[in-house]
Scaffold this motif. Structure first.
Motif, mmCIF file in Angstrom:
data_model
loop_
_atom_site.group_PDB
_atom_site.id
_atom_site.type_symbol
_atom_site.label_atom_id
_atom_site.label_comp_id
_atom_site.label_asym_id
_atom_site.label_seq_id
_atom_site.Cartn_x
_atom_site.Cartn_y
_atom_site.Cartn_z
ATOM 1 N N THR A 323 100.754 23.006 51.280
ATOM 2 C CA THR A 323 101.193 21.737 50.507
ATOM 3 C C THR A 323 102.732 21.810 50.507
ATOM 4 N N THR A 368 98.012 19.868 56.063
ATOM 5 C CA THR A 368 98.192 19.570 54.968
ATOM 6 C C THR A 368 96.684 20.281 54.222
ATOM 7 N N ALA A 370 95.184 21.256 50.302
ATOM 8 C CA ALA A 370 95.684 21.525 48.848
ATOM 9 C C ALA A 370 94.801 22.664 48.356
ATOM 10 N N SER A 380 101.732 21.461 41.954
ATOM 11 C CA SER A 380 102.390 20.793 42.966
ATOM 12 C C SER A 380 103.168 19.598 42.527
#
Length: 457
Positions: A323, A368, A370, A380
């Motif tokens: 991320t 990307t 998570a 984040s």
């Protein structure tokens, strides 16, 4: 917190200041300025305020405390990373940067008056107790942290090894306080951890760098040698894990970037005085000989860690998975003050090979992914832009051209952006539970060794 004399990029900081005579420092700072200079007029106002407080406050406050608070306010009003340490605080910092100290092993920052955990250091009491990034410390030994400075909080959490301390935490997604009792230990900073992992393409060298202390590059090189030996001389690729790495020394960021590059710009710094601007380039000698490389990042990847991430990504040496990073693009210098402490002052901003500052923006991954199935509840959300008085991004000019980005490996399109709902809870001792790591293994298995391309010098 990791500070040294010289240029610093650490994302964690301690507030503090010292008492002492103002006359000599002011003379050095302002030289032969005229008596009616506005700076001197404002300092006269400050002197009047101190005099009124000393004469009329309900108690007679110590003068050093008044100066401490005044200097603290002056520096914290500049940016989140400038601070002043008195002699004791400076000594404490030097003890901590020696590589071991009595404490809990927590990286802590202050956001809008809240004491927030950036990350527990691997293998420390904080990590063993299950403290998580993003936890907010609301009480220390039953006493509220409301109004407690970051520096005072850190001092309260440090202590004699073997003694106990209880923290009360507010955790995202949990409506009741979380009480954790920990036993202080000698915290030994083991900045590099490595192990050999398997993939469909062969052995993968996994290297986790916790911080950029003075041995970061040397330990990275040792890890590569050890992994190569374990693998019998053949490693398909490497994963460099910079998640929750708060930064550290600028020279070590340059050195680590250089470890994986043969040429190309690593970083440049630009300050108030153009003659102090600098740029660093890589020298021939990629220690992995062009093996596929993936860098793991998250919002705790800050400062020096962002320099390395951007350098490897923009020189087309590595793919970044994870991320968006923290977004700290400023450089601090440690300036000792008359043997009474030290000033930690922001003196420059750094720029990536593209010519852009990542201040406030961070580095965006190529892929990307998570960390959790509910990324909105994770750490984040906390980035540089959330800190009081953070700089805005200074980039105004168009960036120089970079080498064209190679296409992502075909497998990248099949990598999900977050783990499925039934993904097991993360266990640091079980790599199979680390979703980002597993996706990095999937990605790197589809990558091929390539000769390092570079940004134009």
């Amino acid at each position: 917190m990791r500070l040294r004399s010289g240029l610093m990029l650490g994302g964690i900081f301690v507030a503090g200041l010292t008492a002492g005579s103002l006359a000599q420092p002011l003379s050095r700072a302002f030289g032969q300025a005229a008596p009616n200079d506005s700076t001197y007029q404002q300092l006269s106002l400050f002197g009047d305020i101190v005099s009124q407080v000393k004469q009329n406050y309900v108690i007679d406050p110590p003068t050093d405390k008044l100066i401490y608070n005044a200097a603290n306010g002056m520096l914290s009003g500049l940016d989140p990373h400038s601070s002043y340490m008195n002699a004791q605080q400076y000594a404490n910092m030097q003890v901590q940067t020696s590589g071991q100290f009595g404490g809990l092993g927590l990286e802590v920052t202050e956001v809008s008056g809240l004491l927030k955990i950036i990350t527990p250091i691997d293998g420390t009491p904080g990590a063993k107790a299950g403290i998580k990034p993003g936890d907010i410390i609301v009480e220390i030994n039953g006493h509220s942290t409301d109004g407690l400075s970051l520096d005072d909080a850190v001092n309260k959490m440090r202590g004699t090894p073997g003694t106990k301390i209880t923290l009360t935490l507010k955790r995202n997604g949990i409506n009741t306080p979380v009480h954790v009792t920990l036993t202080r230990e000698i915290i030994k900073i083991d900045d590099v951890k490595s192990k050999l992992l398997t993939s469909s393409a062969g052995p993968i060298g996994y290297i986790r760098l916790d911080s950029f202390d003075e041995n970061a590059s040397a330990h990275i090189r040792d890890a590569v040698k050890s992994l190569t030996k374990q693998a019998g001389g053949h490693i398909h690729g490497y994963i460099l894990d910079l998640r929750n790495n708060p930064g550290g020394l600028l020279d070590q960021a340059v050195a680590v970037g250089d470890d994986f590059l043969n040429s190309g710009e690593i970083v440049s710094t630009h300050g108030r005085h153009p003659e102090d601007d600098q740029v660093w380039y890589a020298q021939d000698g990629d220690i992995t000989k062009g093996a596929p490389l993936v860098v793991l990042t998250n919002a705790g990847t800050a400062s020096a860690a962002e320099i390395v991430t951007a350098a490897l990504q923009q020189n087309r040496r590595a793919l970044v998975l994870g991320t968006k990073t923290f977004g700290k693009g400023s450089v601090q210098t440690i300036i000792p003050i008359d043997n009474e402490g030290a000033l930690r002052l922001t003196t420059a901003l750094y720029f990536t090979p593209s010519g852009k500052s990542i201040q406030d923006y961070g580095v965006t991954p190529n892929v990307t992914v998570a960390e959790t199935a509910t990324p909105e509840d994770s750490f984040s959300q906390l980035r540089e832009t959330d800190l009081l008085n953070s700089f805005t991004n200074p980039t105004k000019e168009s960036a120089p051209p970079l080498p064209p980005a190679p296409p992502l490996p075909p497998v990248a399109s099949s990598i999900p952006s977050k783990p499925p709902a039934n993904w097991p809870s993360f266990d640091p001792s079980k790599p199979s539970t680390d979703f980002q790591l597993q996706m990095a293994l999937k990605l790197i298995a589809d990558m091929h060794a390539t000769r390092t391309t570079t940004a134009s010098n």
